[in-house]
Write a protein that holds these residues in place. Structure first.
Motif, PDB file in Angstrom:
ATOM      1  N   ALA A  53       0.821  -1.208   0.000  1.00  0.00           N
ATOM      2  CA  ALA A  53       0.000   0.000   0.000  1.00  0.00           C
ATOM      3  C   ALA A  53       0.855   1.257   0.000  1.00  0.00           C
ATOM      4  O   ALA A  53       0.570   2.231  -0.712  1.00  0.00           O
ATOM      5  CB  ALA A  53      -0.931   0.000   1.212  1.00  0.00           C
ATOM      6  N   LYS A  54       1.944   1.233   0.777  1.00  0.00           N
ATOM      7  CA  LYS A  54       2.809   2.410   0.880  1.00  0.00           C
ATOM      8  C   LYS A  54       3.553   2.691  -0.409  1.00  0.00           C
ATOM      9  O   LYS A  54       3.821   3.847  -0.736  1.00  0.00           O
ATOM     10  CB  LYS A  54       3.794   2.237   2.039  1.00  0.00           C
ATOM     11  N   TYR A  55       3.883   1.651  -1.149  1.00  0.00           N
ATOM     12  CA  TYR A  55       4.650   1.920  -2.372  1.00  0.00           C
ATOM     13  C   TYR A  55       3.778   2.217  -3.582  1.00  0.00           C
ATOM     14  O   TYR A  55       4.284   2.488  -4.664  1.00  0.00           O
ATOM     15  CB  TYR A  55       5.691   0.845  -2.610  1.00  0.00           C
ATOM     16  N   GLY A  56       2.467   2.223  -3.380  1.00  0.00           N
ATOM     17  CA  GLY A  56       1.588   2.669  -4.451  1.00  0.00           C
ATOM     18  C   GLY A  56       0.493   1.704  -4.837  1.00  0.00           C
ATOM     19  O   GLY A  56      -0.251   1.953  -5.793  1.00  0.00           O
ATOM     20  N   GLY A  57       0.380   0.574  -4.121  1.00  0.00           N
ATOM     21  CA  GLY A  57      -0.708  -0.363  -4.371  1.00  0.00           C
ATOM     22  C   GLY A  57      -0.642  -1.013  -5.736  1.00  0.00           C
ATOM     23  O   GLY A  57       0.420  -1.136  -6.343  1.00  0.00           O
ATOM     24  N   GLN A  58      -1.818  -1.404  -6.214  1.00  0.00           N
ATOM     25  CA  GLN A  58      -1.868  -2.165  -7.465  1.00  0.00           C
ATOM     26  C   GLN A  58      -1.400  -1.354  -8.664  1.00  0.00           C
ATOM     27  O   GLN A  58      -0.776  -1.897  -9.580  1.00  0.00           O
ATOM     28  CB  GLN A  58      -3.282  -2.685  -7.710  1.00  0.00           C
ATOM     29  N   ALA A  59      -1.664  -0.073  -8.675  1.00  0.00           N
ATOM     30  CA  ALA A  59      -1.235   0.757  -9.806  1.00  0.00           C
ATOM     31  C   ALA A  59       0.280   0.713  -9.967  1.00  0.00           C
ATOM     32  O   ALA A  59       0.804   0.550 -11.085  1.00  0.00           O
ATOM     33  CB  ALA A  59      -1.707   2.195  -9.620  1.00  0.00           C
ATOM     34  N   GLU A  60       0.980   0.830  -8.866  1.00  0.00           N
ATOM     35  CA  GLU A  60       2.443   0.763  -8.929  1.00  0.00           C
ATOM     36  C   GLU A  60       2.906  -0.654  -9.230  1.00  0.00           C
ATOM     37  O   GLU A  60       3.886  -0.862  -9.952  1.00  0.00           O
ATOM     38  CB  GLU A  60       3.050   1.253  -7.608  1.00  0.00           C
ATOM     39  N   LEU A  61       2.204  -1.654  -8.685  1.00  0.00           N
ATOM     40  CA  LEU A  61       2.542  -3.043  -8.969  1.00  0.00           C
ATOM     41  C   LEU A  61       2.477  -3.320 -10.473  1.00  0.00           C
ATOM     42  O   LEU A  61       3.380  -3.948 -11.047  1.00  0.00           O
ATOM     43  CB  LEU A  61       1.575  -3.969  -8.230  1.00  0.00           C
ATOM     44  N   LEU A  62       1.433  -2.831 -11.122  1.00  0.00           N
ATOM     45  CA  LEU A  62       1.289  -3.062 -12.554  1.00  0.00           C
ATOM     46  C   LEU A  62       2.289  -2.243 -13.365  1.00  0.00           C
ATOM     47  O   LEU A  62       2.751  -2.691 -14.425  1.00  0.00           O
ATOM     48  CB  LEU A  62      -0.139  -2.760 -12.999  1.00  0.00           C
ATOM     49  N   ARG A  63       2.649  -1.064 -12.879  1.00  0.00           N
ATOM     50  CA  ARG A  63       3.691  -0.289 -13.565  1.00  0.00           C
ATOM     51  C   ARG A  63       5.004  -1.046 -13.539  1.00  0.00           C
ATOM     52  O   ARG A  63       5.704  -1.153 -14.556  1.00  0.00           O
ATOM     53  CB  ARG A  63       3.854   1.089 -12.904  1.00  0.00           C
ATOM     54  N   ARG A  64       5.331  -1.613 -12.375  1.00  0.00           N
ATOM     55  CA  ARG A  64       6.569  -2.381 -12.253  1.00  0.00           C
ATOM     56  C   ARG A  64       6.481  -3.681 -13.049  1.00  0.00           C
ATOM     57  O   ARG A  64       7.493  -4.168 -13.568  1.00  0.00           O
ATOM     58  CB  ARG A  64       6.856  -2.672 -10.777  1.00  0.00           C
ATOM     59  N   THR A  65       5.287  -4.250 -13.127  1.00  0.00           N
ATOM     60  CA  THR A  65       5.085  -5.450 -13.936  1.00  0.00           C
ATOM     61  C   THR A  65       5.404  -5.169 -15.397  1.00  0.00           C
ATOM     62  O   THR A  65       6.136  -5.935 -16.047  1.00  0.00           O
ATOM     63  CB  THR A  65       3.625  -5.937 -13.803  1.00  0.00           C
TER      64      THR A  65
END
Length: 200
Positions: A53-65
């Motif tokens: 959650a702190k690093y940006g949640g799913q939006a950030e997860l998908l960006r890194r993906t």
């Protein structure tokens, strides 16, 4: 030889994920194992979800993906453990050319990654403990219906009497189930081999 991209769970790039990658490499496949957390690894689910959650949640997860597969060929099998299934569904639905999708420890609806349809040419295999505390039957049903309605092959494997979530990670004391893990990896290798045959 099949090329595979394997995504870790919410707990980070734990030894169990790396061991799975090594098993697949020993079988002759090429395996990429992105670290979407930059080295952070957790033993506790609450701490892991707080970090996410702190690093940006799913939006950030998908960006890194997306960044993780930049430069990787499109005709790969995507595989993911638990939260990593979000990355799998996102890429299979948005990046044309995937050979298959492996969802370990649950699945998510395609709408969870802002997609509407599943590609008809991408077969799916899902694995989950029968008594998984994170099990979401509604999400599983919706994902199964979306995949099946596309015409793609869909297979779901439930592991009876297994009450853990990440039961395939031997480094997680109290969760690991050797018999279920062996069965899961055996089925996954068969799936990967079938995906290889499809690509010829």
């Amino acid at each position: 030889m099949t090329e595979i991209v394997l995504f870790h769970s919410v707990l980070g790039l734990r030894p169990g994920v790396l061991q799975a990658a090594d098993q697949w490499r020993a079988a002759g496949h090429v395996v990429h194992v992105p670290d979407l957390y930059g080295g952070a690894v957790f033993d506790d689910y609450d701490e892991a979800f707080e970090f996410l959650a702190k690093y940006g949640g799913q939006a950030e997860l998908l960006r890194r993906t997306d960044a993780a597969v930049d430069g990787v060929r499109p005709d790969v099998v995507y595989a993911g453990y638990s939260n990593g299934v979000i990355s799998v569904v996102h890429l299979a639905a948005s990046r044309p050319g995937a050979r298959g999708a492996l969802a370990f420890h649950g699945s998510v609806p395609v709408r969870a990654v802002d997609a509407d349809l599943w590609p008809s040419a991408v077969p799916v295999q899902v694995h989950e403990a029968e008594l998984d505390p994170f099990r979401d039957d509604e999400a599983n049903r919706e994902f199964a219906e979306t995949v099946s309605s596309s015409g793609a092959s869909y297979h779901y494997f439930s592991y009876p009497d297994v009450a853990a979530h990440l039961f395939a990670d031997p480094s997680l004391t109290g969760e690991y189930d050797a018999a279920a893990a062996a069965a899961m990896h055996g089925r996954a290798l068969e799936f990967i081999a079938a995906c290889e045959d499809r690509g010829r």
